[in-house]
Scaffold this active site. Structure first.
Site, PDB file in Angstrom:
ATOM      1  N   ALA A  77       1.053  -1.216   0.311  1.00 29.56           N
ATOM      2  CA  ALA A  77       0.317  -0.082   0.555  1.00 29.56           C
ATOM      3  C   ALA A  77       0.375   0.958  -0.273  1.00 29.56           C
ATOM      4  O   ALA A  77       2.041   1.360   0.376  1.00 29.56           O
ATOM      5  CB  ALA A  77      -0.674   0.012   1.092  1.00 29.56           C
ATOM      6  N   ASP A  78       0.118   2.342  -0.878  1.00 34.61           N
ATOM      7  CA  ASP A  78       1.125   3.377   0.077  1.00 34.61           C
ATOM      8  C   ASP A  78      -0.059   5.003  -0.296  1.00 34.61           C
ATOM      9  O   ASP A  78      -1.029   4.641  -0.899  1.00 34.61           O
ATOM     10  CB  ASP A  78       1.974   3.722  -1.716  1.00 34.61           C
ATOM     11  CG  ASP A  78       2.804   5.120  -1.168  1.00 34.61           C
ATOM     12  OD1 ASP A  78       3.537   4.603  -0.535  1.00 34.61           O
ATOM     13  OD2 ASP A  78       2.694   6.103  -1.580  1.00 34.61           O
ATOM     14  N   GLN A  79       0.349   5.765   0.445  1.00 31.61           N
ATOM     15  CA  GLN A  79      -0.633   6.920   0.829  1.00 31.61           C
ATOM     16  C   GLN A  79       0.450   8.546   0.400  1.00 31.61           C
ATOM     17  O   GLN A  79       1.026   8.211   1.193  1.00 31.61           O
ATOM     18  CB  GLN A  79      -0.866   6.624   1.646  1.00 31.61           C
ATOM     19  CG  GLN A  79      -2.339   7.557   2.228  1.00 31.61           C
ATOM     20  CD  GLN A  79      -2.506   7.652   3.128  1.00 31.61           C
ATOM     21  OE1 GLN A  79      -2.048   7.420   4.764  1.00 31.61           O
ATOM     22  NE2 GLN A  79      -4.286   7.367   3.387  1.00 31.61           N
TER      23      GLN A  79
END
Length: 199
Positions: A77-79
């Site tokens: 995941a990334d944000q």
């Protein structure tokens, strides 16, 4: 199924545990700054894919996963935070963290996050982007300084920590879900896990 969480984020670990899953943790250790895209949506998806690729390379023998009786699912995941049209990643310094948080005070920020699930047995990969918005009351300067001195805000996108006891009293409203703001939207993650399994 077996699950590998490809993230060092404590928030993501806590959320996945809350969802009732047991998992192992691996980190990708990639140079995130080397990957640039035009839009926040493209950026977070490209970073989640790069993390997955790096972890798969680190797994000694991927053929072991292909022959296992159960599927092993890798979650990456990334944000980023978007504030006044500018993409914000992890602050590079205390000064930048201070500037970020002061910008949210009395205003709002959006989070744009990606979740990618890779089935190591079949090679199937499913990913999607989730967004949320956070509106803030005025955040006092002494609270901002306490957050910066503690240092945790230096390790999160945009220096934004919704769940922190110093920050949470100043959150006016969240449009979307708190787990999305914290980096791992539960409903989307569950959907992608199910879509990644053989039907």
């Amino acid at each position: 199924m077996e699950i590998i969480l490809g993230s060092a984020s404590m928030s993501r670990r806590n959320i996945l545990s809350e969802m009732g899953y047991k998992f192992t943790v691996m980190t990708a250790d990639i140079d995130e700054k080397a990957i640039r895209k035009e839009t926040p949506e493209e950026l977070v998806m490209a970073l989640a894919e790069a993390k997955a690729d790096a972890i798969i390379l680190r797994l000694q023998d991927i053929s072991d996963y292909k022959t296992k009786p159960v599927s092993t699912l890798l979650i990456t995941a990334d944000q980023v935070v978007v504030h006044e049209g500018v993409i914000r990643e992890k602050p590079l310094s205390k000064e930048q963290a201070r500037e970020f948080i002061k910008g949210y005070s009395g205003g709002h920020a959006s989070t744009v996050g990606s979740v990618l699930v890779t089935n190591l047995k079949t090679g199937v990969r499913r990913g999607a982007v989730d967004k949320a918005e956070v509106y803030f009351h005025k955040i006092p300067d002494d609270v901002i300084e306490s957050l910066i001195e503690e240092g945790v805000v230096l390790n999160v996108a945009g220096g934004l920590l919704l769940e922190h006891p110093l920050t949470s009293p100043f959150v006016e409203a969240v449009v979307g879900t708190a787990d999305s703001v914290m980096g791992l939207p539960k409903a989307l993650t569950e959907q992608l896990l199910q879509e990644s399994l053989p039907q």
